[in-house]
Write an enzyme that holds these catalytic residues in place. Structure first.
Site, PDB file in Angstrom:
ATOM      1  N   PRO A 140       0.783  -1.231   0.000  1.00 23.14           N
ATOM      2  CA  PRO A 140       0.000   0.000   0.000  1.00 23.14           C
ATOM      3  C   PRO A 140       0.815   1.281   0.000  1.00 23.14           C
ATOM      4  CG  PRO A 140       0.107  -0.847   2.228  1.00 23.14           C
ATOM      5  CD  PRO A 140       0.939  -1.771   1.367  1.00 23.14           C
ATOM      6  N   CYS A 141       2.152   1.205  -0.040  1.00 22.09           N
ATOM      7  CA  CYS A 141       2.895   2.429   0.253  1.00 22.09           C
ATOM      8  C   CYS A 141       2.707   3.512  -0.807  1.00 22.09           C
ATOM      9  CB  CYS A 141       4.372   2.140   0.503  1.00 22.09           C
ATOM     10  SG  CYS A 141       5.203   1.337  -0.858  1.00 22.09           S
TER      11      CYS A 141
END
Lengths: 220, 340
Positions: free
Chosen positions: A169-170
């Protein structure tokens, strides 16, 4: 409306609940012929996540496969795939048929939704990652070879305590920001939270070959 | 460099590692391997030391991924060794008796591990996540030069605190702990988010002595909670460890404190999770129905092997007891009355 968070492309956990609820209603109304997304409560009913299980992936002659939706109710195994009753499954071309379970879980660290998934064959056997890799669209395969450890990894499902695949998800807030900024009207009308998940899934879904039904996309 | 941080880095657990009986092919059974395992380290990093010890006793053929268990419970390799010990040994056992397996990796329970590379990337991904929590982005970690990245990881591998401080200071991940120190001990705390991983072990029966604590025989008995602690500075009132633990366990300690993320928002609190009437089908709103918080008791909080007082400033805990990936790992034992 969380304007500050919208501008950053993120969601608060409360807004995730709002977005999820809107998404479910929307999906189940607009795409009533597809299997429904459901909200699964967890951690003593305080939190939950979105779940769409048993999605069929049929390999076609084309370059890449696509996740498709079997007609609602045609088969529905919600149990552990190991216990699946064979008779309820479609037996067209057993070695080619893969099933995917998709969960959308809120990540408190990055304040964005995260896609978790697992896959199994028609016998309910979990697929090894090299088999899943074959199912992925070409651009995902490329991303996978470029960044083995930071794109799709096997990690623990935060609620089920078992290894699932996870899309990292970064970068999510960055491209959600772009998505919302690209459309001034969208930002101004303030409908972003209700539509956050449709917008998000329209991008993230591509990674695993999931296309959002056109009827849903029309609202964006 | 803080003294407490030095203690954390030097902390180690004496391990007595036995080869699983099913894998013993020689007589007599090989003696257990005795190893000092760094608290901030990870079990797979010990494999190069352990393997030679048992290599003669192993059955022929290429070995599977190496894994460990404690009393039959497969150990999660990405949890720092010190945290595993604090969590699974209510009454500390020294040496800690673990079993090593060279076959039959329980891939339905444990995430696959490809040795040091997996551990390193798990560490870096956690560091990235921590950076995002602290700074709102992870650019500093993403933009780290390759040599810095290698040196940072080596410093953790070798327990070299000096090298670690040198590299990690470039990441600018100062947290609220620093603010506390600068405030001259006045207890003023700036607003901020702190990366915390909480391991909650709930017990329904009371016990007076930790020796009588039930054995944790399944990971399903542990709730792993990866939620940042939100600190909202308040004049004259410092934020305690107790405040921090309760604030990330709203399911047990509903909404009493004003530190919850949502309460600062301009929404009607009663409508926190329910956007519409239909929504109620999917989302439950009222946590008070689950556990009356008065009945839930924090029996034990353990961080880096110590049991700090619950009223110490949280910022002190963060500053001194955080692991090198900038996460504070807290083991909590809760006594929760059985739900009828």
């Amino acid at each position: 409306m969380g304007t500050k968070e919208e501008a950053q492309g993120t969601l608060s956990s409360t807004d995730f609940g709002v977005a999820a609820s809107a998404f479910i209603l929307n999906w189940n109304t607009v795409c009533s012929s597809f299997p429904p997304w459901t909200w699964v409560l967890s951690h003593h009913q305080v939190e939950g996540y979105l779940s769409l299980e048993n999605v069929l992936l049929s390999s076609t002659q084309e370059e890449h496969s696509e996740l498709s939706f079997p007609e609602a109710g045609k088969h529905s195994h919600q149990e552990d795939p190991i216990d699946v009753d064979d008779a309820t499954l479609v037996h067209t071309n057993p070695c080619k048929v893969h099933y995917y379970d998709l969960h959308i879980i809120y990540c408190n660290s990055y304040r964005v939704p995260v896609l978790y998934f697992r896959a199994y064959d028609s016998d309910g056997e979990p697929l090894e990652f090299d088999e899943i890799e074959k199912d992925l669209p070409a651009y995902s395969k490329k991303a996978l070879s470029d960044s083995k450890w930071t794109f799709i990894t096997q990690e623990e499902h935060p609620y089920l305590n078992r290894p699932w695949y996870k899309l990292h998800p970064c970068g999510t807030s960055e491209w959600m920001k772009l998505l919302f900024h690209a459309d001034d009207a969208l930002a101004k009308t303030g409908v972003a939270i209700e539509l956050y998940l449709v917008a998000w899934l329209s991008v993230v879904g591509h990674v695993v070959g999931l296309r959002i039904p056109f009827e849903m996309m029309k609202q964006l | 460099m803080e003294e407490a941080q030095k203690y954390v880095w030097e902390g180690a657990i004496p391990l007595q590692i036995h080869l699983h009986e099913s894998e013993v092919t020689t007589l007599p059974t090989p003696p257990p391997a005795l190893i000092l395992a760094p608290r901030i380290g990870y079990l797979p990093l010990l494999i190069p030391q352990i393997k030679p010890h048992f290599s003669n006793a192993l059955p022929p053929g290429s070995p599977d991924t190496v894994w460990f268990d404690y009393n039959g419970l497969p150990l999660k390799w990405y949890i720092p060794t010190g945290v595993l010990f604090d969590l699974l040994c209510a009454e500390p056992e020294r040496p800690w008796n673990l079993t090593v397996h060279f076959r039959g990796y329980p891939s339905n329970i444990l995430v696959p591990c490809e040795g040091e590379d997996s551990v390193k990337w798990s560490f870096i991904n956690s560091l990235k996540e921590a950076a995002y929590i602290i700074n709102g982005n992870c650019k500093n970690v993403m933009n780290m030069s390759q040599p810095d990245q290698v040196e940072l990881w080596r410093s953790v591998l070798n327990g070299n605190l000096e090298a670690y401080v040198r590299i990690s200071s470039k990441l600018r991940l100062g947290t609220v702990g620093d603010e506390y120190a600068d405030g001259g001990g006045q207890g003023q705390v700036k607003t901020g988010r702190v990366p915390v991983r909480l391991y909650v072990w709930s017990v329904s029966e009371d016990f007076d002595d930790l020796e009588d604590a039930p054995q944790i025989d399944s990971w399903d008995k542990i709730s792993y909670i990866n939620r940042p602690v939100e600190i909202h500075g308040e004049e004259g009132n410092y934020f305690t460890l107790q405040d921090a633990v309760k604030s990330i366990l709203p399911e047990y300690f509903p909404n009493k404190s004003s530190t919850k993320e949502e309460s600062s928002r301009d929404e009607d609190e009663n409508e926190q999770t329910v956007p519409s009437e239909e929504g109620e089908k999917y989302l439950s709103e009222n946590v008070d129905t689950c556990y009356p918080s008065d009945n839930v008791e924090i029996k034990l909080v353990r961080i880096q092997g110590i049991e700090p007082k619950m009223d110490i400033p949280f910022s002190w805990v963060v500053k001194n007891l955080t692991n090198p990936e900038h996460y504070l790992h807290i083991c909590v034992c809760l006594k929760v009355p059985q739900v009828l």
